[in-house]
Design a protein around this motif. Structure first.
Motif, PDB file in Angstrom:
ATOM      1  N   LEU A  23       0.526  -1.392   0.115  1.00 32.50           N
ATOM      2  CA  LEU A  23      -0.048   0.153  -0.293  1.00 32.50           C
ATOM      3  C   LEU A  23       0.727   1.138  -0.053  1.00 32.50           C
ATOM      4  O   LEU A  23       0.795   2.260  -0.725  1.00 32.50           O
ATOM      5  CB  LEU A  23      -0.797   0.332   1.114  1.00 32.50           C
ATOM      6  N   ASP A  24       2.060   1.344   1.173  1.00 34.08           N
ATOM      7  CA  ASP A  24       2.395   2.179   1.587  1.00 34.08           C
ATOM      8  C   ASP A  24       3.305   3.004  -0.804  1.00 34.08           C
ATOM      9  O   ASP A  24       3.403   3.891  -0.442  1.00 34.08           O
ATOM     10  CB  ASP A  24       3.579   1.958   1.945  1.00 34.08           C
ATOM     11  N   LEU A  37       0.904   6.922   5.813  1.00 35.32           N
ATOM     12  CA  LEU A  37       1.494   5.436   6.704  1.00 35.32           C
ATOM     13  C   LEU A  37       2.105   5.662   7.486  1.00 35.32           C
ATOM     14  O   LEU A  37       2.352   4.191   7.915  1.00 35.32           O
ATOM     15  CB  LEU A  37       1.354   4.946   4.884  1.00 35.32           C
ATOM     16  N   LEU A  58      -5.016   3.214  11.090  1.00 37.60           N
ATOM     17  CA  LEU A  58      -5.651   3.140  10.381  1.00 37.60           C
ATOM     18  C   LEU A  58      -6.880   3.897   9.723  1.00 37.60           C
ATOM     19  O   LEU A  58      -6.965   4.203   9.025  1.00 37.60           O
ATOM     20  CB  LEU A  58      -5.893   1.600  10.231  1.00 37.60           C
ATOM     21  N   ARG A  62      -6.971   6.277   6.872  1.00 32.01           N
ATOM     22  CA  ARG A  62      -8.124   5.878   5.617  1.00 32.01           C
ATOM     23  C   ARG A  62      -8.764   7.443   5.181  1.00 32.01           C
ATOM     24  O   ARG A  62      -9.419   8.315   3.963  1.00 32.01           O
ATOM     25  CB  ARG A  62      -9.227   5.721   6.314  1.00 32.01           C
ATOM     26  N   ARG A 113      -6.767   2.775  -3.929  1.00 30.48           N
ATOM     27  CA  ARG A 113      -8.251   2.768  -3.072  1.00 30.48           C
ATOM     28  C   ARG A 113      -8.322   1.522  -1.942  1.00 30.48           C
ATOM     29  O   ARG A 113      -8.715   1.491  -0.573  1.00 30.48           O
ATOM     30  CB  ARG A 113      -8.865   3.723  -3.398  1.00 30.48           C
ATOM     31  N   LEU A 116      -6.298   0.345   0.721  1.00 30.07           N
ATOM     32  CA  LEU A 116      -6.398   0.729   2.261  1.00 30.07           C
ATOM     33  C   LEU A 116      -7.613  -0.143   2.927  1.00 30.07           C
ATOM     34  O   LEU A 116      -8.150   0.643   4.308  1.00 30.07           O
ATOM     35  CB  LEU A 116      -6.336   2.288   1.988  1.00 30.07           C
ATOM     36  N   CYS A 135      -2.887  -7.680  -0.991  1.00 31.63           N
ATOM     37  CA  CYS A 135      -2.178  -6.486  -1.247  1.00 31.63           C
ATOM     38  C   CYS A 135      -1.127  -7.068  -2.230  1.00 31.63           C
ATOM     39  O   CYS A 135      -0.533  -6.778  -3.188  1.00 31.63           O
ATOM     40  CB  CYS A 135      -1.440  -5.760  -0.458  1.00 31.63           C
TER      41      CYS A 135
END
Length: 205
Positions: A23-24, A37, A58, A62, A113, A116, A135
């Motif tokens: 994600l990062d 993050l 988290l 978001r 998106r 996350l 992921c």
């Protein structure tokens, strides 16, 4: 060891770090800054993903990235997540129908998106493993969409796979001590993707 095997053998911290790293690296697609993050990485260092800090941080991430709906599970023009480590998914009828309306950048951003949005706020090992699997597949698909190669393992996809393997190996070999070098691996990948996104934007202007 293959990427699929590494995910299957990872512990909770390794799974959380694997998903978070994917994600990062894709934050540039969400319009976030490079530090958005970082609190989640800190929570892994402090006590893993099972502490209250993970869920609170988290939720904050978001909100900052305008991605508060944890039920997001569809991506315009894309079918279900491909298998972890595959880097590609079967084209569906929906994808073919919407190909002209949805750009690769839009699809990539929607995948980021969803990563996350579906992160477990109160994670257990099974939830983290499912998230890390998703992921991994989504990040590879994102890099495939933005790669210069038409299909298969272009340079972006191959590099993303190497980074995923590196993060999992660091956590498996060093435990919490592998978080800092894993973050460095992720930071490098994020810079690469940010440059790709910027280059593609300039090409459209």
């Amino acid at each position: 060891m293959s990427l699929v095997d590494l995910i299957a053998r990872a512990d909770e911290r390794g799974l959380a770090a694997s998903g978070l790293a994917c994600l990062d690296r894709c934050v540039p697609l969400l319009g976030g800054d490079d530090e958005v993050l970082r609190p989640l990485w800190s929570s892994l260092a402090d006590g893993g993903a099972d502490g209250d800090a993970w869920g609170e941080r988290l939720a904050k991430a978001r909100a900052e990235l305008d991605c508060a709906d944890p039920s997001a599970d569809t991506v315009p023009g894309l079918g279900p997540d491909p298998a972890p480590g595959s880097g590609s998914g079967a084209e569906t009828e929906t994808e073919a129908e919407t190909e002209g309306a949805v750009s690769d950048e839009d699809r990539a951003a929607a995948l980021a998106r969803r990563m996350l949005a579906t992160a477990p706020g109160d994670p257990c090992a099974s939830a983290l493993r499912a998230w890390a699997d998703a992921c991994s597949a989504a990040a590879l698909q994102i890099h495939r969409l933005l790669d210069v190669a038409a299909d298969g393992d272009g340079p972006l996809v191959a590099a993303e796979r190497r980074r995923q393997v590196a993060v999992l190996e660091l956590l498996a070999g060093r435990g919490a001590g592998g978080l800092r070098p894993a973050l460095e691996v992720s930071t490098e990948g994020r810079r690469v993707l940010r440059a790709v996104v910027s280059r593609r934007a300039r090409g459209r202007s």
